[in-house]
Design an enzyme around this catalytic site. Structure first.
Site, PDB file in Angstrom:
ATOM      1  N   LEU A 243     -16.914 -17.450 -17.722  1.00 44.37           N
ATOM      2  CA  LEU A 243     -16.926 -18.324 -18.903  1.00 44.37           C
ATOM      3  C   LEU A 243     -16.112 -17.586 -19.968  1.00 44.37           C
ATOM      4  O   LEU A 243     -16.655 -16.898 -20.829  1.00 44.37           O
ATOM      5  CB  LEU A 243     -18.355 -18.569 -19.394  1.00 44.37           C
TER       6      LEU A 243
ATOM      7  N   ILE B 159     -16.658 -17.951 -23.874  1.00 44.50           N
ATOM      8  CA  ILE B 159     -17.971 -17.457 -24.293  1.00 44.50           C
ATOM      9  C   ILE B 159     -18.022 -15.942 -24.148  1.00 44.50           C
ATOM     10  O   ILE B 159     -18.584 -15.236 -24.994  1.00 44.50           O
ATOM     11  CB  ILE B 159     -19.085 -18.128 -23.463  1.00 44.50           C
TER      12      ILE B 159
ATOM     13  N   LEU C 185     -17.637 -29.613 -21.472  1.00 46.78           N
ATOM     14  CA  LEU C 185     -17.079 -29.217 -20.194  1.00 46.78           C
ATOM     15  C   LEU C 185     -17.231 -30.363 -19.201  1.00 46.78           C
ATOM     16  O   LEU C 185     -18.189 -31.138 -19.253  1.00 46.78           O
ATOM     17  CB  LEU C 185     -17.790 -27.969 -19.675  1.00 46.78           C
TER      18      LEU C 185
ATOM     19  N   VAL D 281     -21.998 -41.519 -14.442  1.00 45.94           N
ATOM     20  CA  VAL D 281     -21.798 -42.413 -15.587  1.00 45.94           C
ATOM     21  C   VAL D 281     -21.208 -41.668 -16.781  1.00 45.94           C
ATOM     22  O   VAL D 281     -20.435 -42.243 -17.544  1.00 45.94           O
ATOM     23  CB  VAL D 281     -23.110 -43.132 -15.970  1.00 45.94           C
TER      24      VAL D 281
ATOM     25  N   VAL E  63     -20.671 -47.598 -13.102  1.00 40.82           N
ATOM     26  CA  VAL E  63     -21.496 -47.451 -11.913  1.00 40.82           C
ATOM     27  C   VAL E  63     -22.551 -48.556 -11.954  1.00 40.82           C
ATOM     28  O   VAL E  63     -23.350 -48.599 -12.889  1.00 40.82           O
ATOM     29  CB  VAL E  63     -22.186 -46.074 -11.865  1.00 40.82           C
TER      30      VAL E  63
END
Length: 595
Positions: A477, A480, A422, A51, A25
């Site tokens: 999730l 988790i 993630l 980025v 970028v």
């Protein structure tokens, strides 16, 4: 002597070191470098939306093809800090990527200038080297050293920070005389390999554990040749999955507390000797109960990085060597022993591993609505052939994939192993697809991973990068939540809500189909397991026609517990679902179930 800006010299060096594509970028402090990219030419560029996404694209690009080094570029300040996660992921998994950042002018570095941050100091713990170049004449040497470091020893990332005035300064540089520095890779001696193989000769139930270092060294064919020569079964680590085809008669499955097979763990616990090549003894493989993992068996550890030998536990013998160099000698010594009639016959032991493979299986065939995740992987096995390259990150989706999918070739399983950020999947899949457009890519995400960097789908739409993205959605999730069971809580892991714009979704919340379509890609939602196969086939057709990613969202049951150890002990894995007890329970298993 030719004169050019330091930025132009840097671009020339990238080309001479084999770089063909960069991800990034632009911004004010890196614009001179972008000007050089345009004027010098010869390097393609993929414009990311974030980025961090560019850094993960660089990872995927590196990992898709031997010899690749992904390059990501960003401006000063937050661009560099955004790259830190990519650098951490890369160094954790021994992946060489080059991050290039812009910086405030040298004279302003101590004045708290706009977007001026000491990115080199921030990046040092997660790179092999991180340098802010203060003298323009040093730019060629810094870039030359960067490629030397990335390729030498244990591979890993490097960050180069370029103040804007350094980029713009003219220097003397002649590309015609540039030479990359020789790459250093430690190599085992024959005496070391003879010592290592003596443990094999003294064993009755040996195993080879093949790690990601075998793939990094482009030595998978040698690994298979050595296994076939000796008749020793092979356990792949998650990072080493693909070193040996899953359907090979010496492939014994995977071992661990999560991404493992019942038969892999069972075979490992019966072994008496383990030869680890290019692996780290990572805790998802060994578990925390090292007494159970080590038992009474002997261990030899071969790794390119000296500090890995004995880091987790002391082996009976350690060898510091590049995997390819070691395997070449292992084959040479094994051939000599075979010619002398000194290689033991491990046929019965290897056959017992295959018997476990045919009997210790998990069930995948369920007709439940909402869909059970196991069925998704069963249908993926049917729809996607042995040439498929899977890309995924962390979560129950990845753990289940490792338990149920099949990988047949090197570099056809690309996941971030140790860091597990993630959002990694979409950009990494884009990078891999840019590197190797001929290999079909199937990305795999849970709903949270998918949402983390969903904007990068627009990059694939803009640059016409097609692949299939399987999204398993339980609005949770999941990993988790499963980890919280031991703490008797279910707290802040629920993603469900009733979307006022999509009441047909019920409590599943985010309308991923609309979001994906809004970003310029195609998407299909599936609620019936019997429609998964047709959806995957349609996705392949749409990807080929429109040259964009196609998302296939499977609406899962809200709660599924995937097999894993509650105690982080590979000898104590809990099976939460029904096991396969008849052939129809696991129709896409590598071996037909024997009952």
């Amino acid at each position: 002597m030719p004169r050019m800006t330091a930025a132009a010299a840097a671009v020339e060096i990238l080309k001479l070191e084999g770089v063909e594509v960069a991800f990034g970028v632009p911004g004010a402090a890196i614009n001179p470098f972008y000007k050089a990219l345009k004027q010098v030419g010869g390097i393609g560029h993929t414009l990311a939306r974030h980025v961090e996404g560019a850094s993960h694209m660089a990872e995927g690009y590196t990992r898709a093809k031997a010899g690749n080094i992904g390059v990501c570029i960003g401006t000063s300040g937050p661009a560099g800090t955004d790259m830190i996660t990519g650098l951490y992921s890369a160094i954790a998994d021994s992946i060489p990527i080059l991050c290039i950042t812009g910086q405030a002018p040298v004279s302003k570095l101590h004045k708290e200038d706009f977007q001026a941050v000491d990115i080199a100091s921030i990046a040092k713990p997660v790179t092999k080297a991180a340098t802010t170049v203060l003298e323009a004449a040093q730019v060629p040497g810094v870039f030359q050293q960067a490629f030397h470091l990335m390729r030498s020893g244990r591979p890993g990332p490097v960050l180069i920070d370029l103040p804007i005035d350094v980029q713009l300064t003219e220097i003397e540089f002649d590309p015609a005389t540039y030479q990359p520095l020789p790459v250093y890779k430690p190599a085992a001696s024959k005496a070391q390999i003879e010592k290592a193989i003596s443990f094999l000769l003294a064993s009755e139930r040996p195993l080879i554990v093949a790690g990601g270092g075998v793939i990094n060294a482009d030595a998978t064919e040698l690994l298979v040749e050595f296994a076939e020569l000796t008749g020793v079964p092979v356990i792949s680590t998650l990072m080493g999955w693909g070193t040996i085809p899953d359907d090979h008669e010496l492939a014994a499955g995977m071992v661990g507390v999560q991404t493992s097979h019942r038969y892999g763990n069972a075979t490992f616990l019966e072994s008496d000797f383990v030869l680890g090549i290019g692996n780290r003894w990572a805790n998802r493989h060994t578990g925390y109960n090292l007494d159970a993992y080590r038992g009474d068996r002997k261990f030899v550890h071969v790794d390119i990085e000296p500090t890995q030998i004995g880091r987790i536990f002391p082996p009976d013998y350690g060898v510091v060597s590049d995997a390819k160099a070691a395997l070449e000698l292992f084959i040479e010594v094994a051939k000599e022993l075979k010619a002398e009639g000194k290689l033991p016959d491990f046929t019965a032991w290897a056959a017992s591993a295959q018997e476990r493979k045919a009997t210790l299986q998990r069930r995948t065939h369920f007709d439940n609505v909402p869909i059970k995740p196991q069925r998704v992987y069963e249908e993926m096995n049917k729809a996607f052939g042995p040439e498929t390259r899977y890309v995924t990150t962390i979560g129950l989706s990845q753990i289940a994939a490792a338990q149920f999918l099949h990988v047949y070739n090197k570099r056809n399983w690309i996941n971030c192993g140790q860091a597990g950020p993630l959002g990694w999947t979409i950009p990494a899949a884009i990078g891999a697809a840019v590197a190797d457009p001929e290999t079909p890519i199937v990305a795999l995400s849970g709903d949270y991973d998918f949402q983390f960097m969903i904007e990068e789908l627009a990059v694939a739409a803009q640059h016409k990068v097609p692949y299939v993205h399987v999204l398993v959605n339980n609005a949770y999730l999941g990993l988790i939540r499963q980890a919280q069971v031991n703490l008797d809580i279910n707290f802040q892991v629920n993603l469900e809500f009733e979307n006022i714009n999509a009441p047909e979704l019920g409590v599943y919340g985010v309308d991923h189909v609309k979001v994906a379509e809004g970003l310029g890609v195609k998407a299909i939602r599936v609620t019936d397991p019997n429609e998964l196969g047709a959806a995957f086939e349609e996705a392949k057709k749409l990807a080929a026609e429109y040259r964009v990613p196609v998302v296939v969202e499977a609406i899962l049951e809200r709660v599924t517990n995937i097999s894993m150890s509650k105690t982080v002990d590979m000898s104590n894995v809990t099976e939460f679902e029904e096991l396969a007890t008849e052939p129809g329970h696991a129709p896409t298993a590598i071996k037909a179930l024997q009952v």
